[in-house]
Design an enzyme around this catalytic site. Structure first.
Site, PDB file in Angstrom:
ATOM      1  N   ARG A  55     -17.007 -16.919  51.856  1.00 30.67           N
ATOM      2  CA  ARG A  55     -16.649 -17.084  50.436  1.00 30.67           C
ATOM      3  C   ARG A  55     -17.763 -17.606  49.534  1.00 30.67           C
ATOM      4  O   ARG A  55     -17.570 -17.708  48.330  1.00 30.67           O
ATOM      5  CB  ARG A  55     -15.427 -18.011  50.278  1.00 30.67           C
ATOM      6  CG  ARG A  55     -14.204 -17.593  51.060  1.00 30.67           C
ATOM      7  CD  ARG A  55     -13.661 -16.269  50.585  1.00 30.67           C
ATOM      8  NE  ARG A  55     -12.360 -15.975  51.163  1.00 30.67           N
ATOM      9  CZ  ARG A  55     -11.912 -14.736  51.349  1.00 30.67           C
ATOM     10  NH1 ARG A  55     -12.655 -13.697  51.028  1.00 30.67           N
ATOM     11  NH2 ARG A  55     -10.722 -14.541  51.849  1.00 30.67           N
TER      12      ARG A  55
ATOM     13  N   ASN B 138     -18.113  -9.701  50.652  1.00 34.95           N
ATOM     14  CA  ASN B 138     -17.275  -9.700  49.442  1.00 34.95           C
ATOM     15  C   ASN B 138     -17.275 -11.061  48.755  1.00 34.95           C
ATOM     16  O   ASN B 138     -16.243 -11.677  48.536  1.00 34.95           O
ATOM     17  CB  ASN B 138     -15.852  -9.230  49.748  1.00 34.95           C
ATOM     18  CG  ASN B 138     -15.157 -10.069  50.796  1.00 34.95           C
ATOM     19  OD1 ASN B 138     -15.808 -10.756  51.577  1.00 34.95           O
ATOM     20  ND2 ASN B 138     -13.834 -10.037  50.807  1.00 34.95           N
TER      21      ASN B 138
ATOM     22  N   ASP C 106     -11.534 -12.023  61.328  1.00 37.68           N
ATOM     23  CA  ASP C 106     -11.273 -11.739  59.910  1.00 37.68           C
ATOM     24  C   ASP C 106     -10.841 -13.023  59.192  1.00 37.68           C
ATOM     25  O   ASP C 106      -9.941 -13.001  58.342  1.00 37.68           O
ATOM     26  CB  ASP C 106     -10.223 -10.620  59.754  1.00 37.68           C
ATOM     27  CG  ASP C 106     -10.197 -10.055  58.329  1.00 37.68           C
ATOM     28  OD1 ASP C 106     -11.036 -10.452  57.500  1.00 37.68           O
ATOM     29  OD2 ASP C 106      -9.323  -9.220  58.056  1.00 37.68           O
TER      30      ASP C 106
ATOM     31  N   HIS D  92      -7.961 -18.726  51.858  1.00 29.31           N
ATOM     32  CA  HIS D  92      -7.416 -18.760  50.494  1.00 29.31           C
ATOM     33  C   HIS D  92      -6.734 -20.105  50.319  1.00 29.31           C
ATOM     34  O   HIS D  92      -6.137 -20.625  51.263  1.00 29.31           O
ATOM     35  CB  HIS D  92      -6.371 -17.655  50.279  1.00 29.31           C
ATOM     36  CG  HIS D  92      -6.923 -16.266  50.358  1.00 29.31           C
ATOM     37  ND1 HIS D  92      -7.777 -15.748  49.413  1.00 29.31           N
ATOM     38  CD2 HIS D  92      -6.753 -15.294  51.282  1.00 29.31           C
ATOM     39  CE1 HIS D  92      -8.097 -14.506  49.745  1.00 29.31           C
ATOM     40  NE2 HIS D  92      -7.501 -14.203  50.881  1.00 29.31           N
TER      41      HIS D  92
ATOM     42  N   GLY E 121      -4.786 -12.114  53.811  1.00 28.26           N
ATOM     43  CA  GLY E 121      -5.702 -12.779  54.736  1.00 28.26           C
ATOM     44  C   GLY E 121      -5.270 -14.160  55.201  1.00 28.26           C
ATOM     45  O   GLY E 121      -4.517 -14.867  54.532  1.00 28.26           O
TER      46      GLY E 121
END
Lengths: 428, 316
Positions: free
Chosen positions: A64, A94, A308, A312, A327
């Site tokens: 992140r 990402n 993965d 969050h 996720g």
């Protein structure tokens, strides 16, 4: 550092060694490996009944940073990795900005070296296309030079066939792997759970298994057309996809696949609680798909276990199911789930399981193998295969606590890692 | 006999006894509605919030009327779009409302599972007034009540739900409720509007209305939305009307008289022809009246067995 790991079960997939050994480590280097070593002045760490493996690597992690530091940072992500028994992670691009430029790739690598004394290696996976939009190639050569170990638009597929062809061609010049988040996006709009009886019951829009399979089918056809490209399927989740990878391997295509612990542990039935920690992409699939995953792990179709890890915050996840982000975090539950769900029931032998988190994984991203041998740098994970523990979301080291496994009792847990002349031993 | 849950989230999983209790209770409230003075006191002192995150006229009016006839204090709001787009989360909205000492919350929301989520974060009794494409339990109950009053029993009654099953919460609640009560349920509509593996609920699937009409006692006709055409799920309203529209020429082939239901609002001459909607077969206005009675029954059953928010122990 002068330590003696005494009497542990050494599981070294690179050499095939599975035996009780003592390991003497001085200043981050393996001095000696042997049965009953006697070393003076070394700190003795009793490892009887414990496993000593090459440092685990998770090749599918979202750290992140930069851009979403409220969810996770490279430092907190590495803390989570360290707690979970990983000495290396490959982080997905990402971020914001995306890792589609060498400066971002270098930043991520550098930050990885700086945090926690460098005990966890951070290898960036770069975007395959600019801003992960799937429209133009990212500066792949520069990204490789900056240390990227793979290319992926993860979170989104490389959907355009022409672009995918060019990514495979261009990447093949450098031998860098293309990691596909397999999804046919025209079929998944608005979807949030596997399409089937459960989506019908829950009244939630579906993500059909064929959307994953169509993408992989197309990619395998392209792969045949572009020899020497390396192609890896991220988080494989359906029976059909696994069958295609199995066939592709038989035909000699350079295809590999990974699966997440949640896809071999849970089925889509879990979404009926509307707990948003059951929302991930690809979604939890059916019992039949989980059985295919297990079979794929057993016969080697699925090479790698990767989490993965997708942090969050609670505020982001504690919302309506349809608007919650996809996720879950995974670094700290991966070893426990692998041992509990795969090793304990005898689906994978210990060496096989460890290979999927070490040698196989390193081969996919083209990293040198880690060996437990005299003269090698000490890059080691220590696992207690019998520790029974209950997952508590609030106690995770990750900055985010979004796990569906809270309250679940697992058997098997990392007790510490040694890497880059640093040792970490879990305290709680 | 009491209901097993302090919430009404879905009909799936409710027992025949529970459903019967609700329907029997609704029957007595239906009688109340025929009296000159329609108000009764059981929820005096209770406060109910109607939180409609999706526009609705009849369901909201029906709930408000039911609440007032049971002498509850009522506050309502309607806001279009998701709460997230407004900048406040559903959780915050709900907690704020709870801080105003609300005993029961009636929620309609575009997201499936929103009532289930609320039931975990607030103490009030939660009543689902429609959640996304999941369930609309009070609509299911009022449809069952209407059929039971008309046909005497639901046991063995043959009901076909016609139209956009995929997106229909009404269809799901009807299927669960009717099946549990022993009815035979079938569905009919274009295949792209049929949810995957729906047969696993033990319903028969038809793609031709002419085929199913002679075999059923009642049709529950769903509203078709034009936006489904835009997403490629069927070609045109004209074609839909021609093949799946319930019209007099199709129903005349039925051997017995058919009962025709519709949850409203009707697209006249699209899914249902205007003359049939107003015919002797139609129980559409009965449904509306029964809606108030069924909602009174639910509010009464949930509201008078003690809610955590108002129980003296909890308040101390």
């Amino acid at each position: 550092m002068n330590i003696l790991l005494k009497g542990g079960r050494v599981l070294d997939p690179a050499s095939g060694l599975d035996a009780e050994r003592d390991i003497h480590i001085v200043d981050g280097r393996i001095e000696q490996v042997g049965p009953s070593l006697s070393v003076k002045n070394a700190e003795l760490i009793p490892m009887k009944g414990k496993w000593v493996t090459p440092g685990l690597i998770d090749i599918h992690v979202h750290l992140r940073e930069p851009g979403f530091e409220h969810k996770e940072t490279i430092e907190t992500g590495c803390q989570s990795a360290r707690e979970g028994g990983f000495t290396a992670v490959c982080c997905m691009p990402n971020t914001n900005p995306a890792i589609d430029d060498e400066s971002v790739a270098r930043y991520v690598r550098q930050k990885g070296r700086e945090v926690l004394g460098g005990i966890v290696d951070v290898y960036p996976i770069a975007a395959a296309t600019k801003a992960r939009k799937g429209e133009e190639l990212a500066p792949i050569a520069e990204l490789v030079e900056a240390g990227a170990v793979g290319l992926s638009d993860d979170g989104a597929p490389i959907a355009n066939a022409e672009i995918m062809r060019r990514v495979l061609e261009y990447s093949s010049m450098f031998g860098i792997v293309v990691i596909q988040h397999a999804e046919e996006p025209t079929m998944t709009k608005g979807g949030c759970v596997h399409e089937g009886f459960v989506s019908t019951r829950a009244g939630l829009s579906g993500i059909p298994s064929v959307s994953e399979e169509l993408c992989i089918a197309r990619d395998l056809i392209l792969l045949r057309y572009v020899p020497k490209a390396k192609y890896h399927v991220a988080h494989i989740s359906t029976r059909g996809a696994i069958e295609m990878v199995r066939e592709g391997k038989k035909k000699g295509l350079s295809v590999t696949a990974e699966v997440t612990p949640h896809h071999f542990t849970m089925t889509d039935e879990a979404v009926l609680t509307y707990d948003t920690n059951t929302k991930m992409n690809p979604p939890l699939r059916t019992k039949d798909d989980v059985e295919a995953v297990i079979e794929g792990l057993r016969d080697g179709t699925i090479d790698v276990i990767a989490t993965d890890h997708a942090p969050h915050t609670i505020d982001e996840k504690e919302v309506e199911y349809t608007v919650a982000p996809f996720g879950i975090v995974g670094l700290e539950t991966a070893v426990g789930l692998t041992l509990t769900r795969l090793v304990k029931p005898g689906i994978l032998g210990p060496l096989q399981a460890i290979a999927k988190m070490t040698t196989n994984a390193r081969a996919v991203v083209g990293l040198p193998q880690v060996k437990i041998e005299a003269g090698q740098p000490a890059n080691i994970t220590m696992i207690d295969p019998d520790e029974t523990w209950t997952v508590e979301a609030s106690r995770l080291r990750s900055k985010s606590k979004n796990t569906p496994f809270s309250g679940m009792t697992l058997t098997g847990r990392s007790i510490g890692i040694i890497h880059n002349a640093e040792m970490y031993r879990r305290t709680s | 006999m009491k209901l097993a849950s302090r919430h009404l989230l879905q009909l799936e999983g409710m027992s025949k006894e529970e459903l019967t209790l609700i329907l029997d209770t609704a029957r007595s409230f239906r009688e109340v509605l025929e009296r000159p003075i329609k108000k009764v006191p059981p929820l005096q002192g209770k406060t109910i919030a109607n939180m409609f995150f999706e526009s609705s006229t009849r369901t909201r009016l029906s709930f408000e009327l039911a609440e007032r006839r049971l002498s509850a204090d009522v506050v309502s709001f309607t806001t279009a779009g998701s709460s997230v787009s407004k900048g406040e989360t559903l959780k915050d909205t709900a907690r704020n409302i709870e801080a105003m000492k609300i005993d029961m919350v009636v929620i309609r929301h575009a997201s499936a599972g929103a009532p289930h989520f609320l039931s975990r974060v607030v103490e009030a009794n939660i009543i689902n007034a429609g959640d996304g494409q999941h369930e609309h339990p009070t609509q299911g109950l009022l449809d069952m009540h209407t059929l039971r009053e008309k046909h005497g029993t639901l046991e063995g009654l043959r009901v076909c739900i016609v139209g956009d099953i995929l997106h229909s919460r009404v269809a799901r609640s009807n299927i669960h409720g009717l099946k549990t009560m022993g009815a035979e349920v079938s569905v009919c509509g274009p295949r792209p509007l049929m949810p995957r593996e729906i047969e696993r609920w033990g319903v028969k699937v038809y793609y031709r209305l002419e085929e199913v009409i002679p075999q059923v006692d009642a049709l529950n006709v769903l509203r078709i939305q034009l936006e489904r055409q835009k997403s490629g799920l069927f070609p045109s309203l004209r074609e839909y009307h021609r093949y799946f529209g319930v019209t007099r020429d199709k129903t005349e082939k039925a051997e017995r008289s058919l009962t025709i239901m519709h949850p409203g609002p009707i697209n006249r001459d699209v899914e249902l022809s205007a003359d049939l909607a107003d015919s002797e077969h139609s129980v559409i206005l009965e449904q509306v009246t029964n809606g108030v009675a069924v909602r009174m029954a639910i509010l009464y059953l949930l509201g008078t067995t003690g809610s955590a928010a108002t129980s003296p122990e909890k308040g101390a």
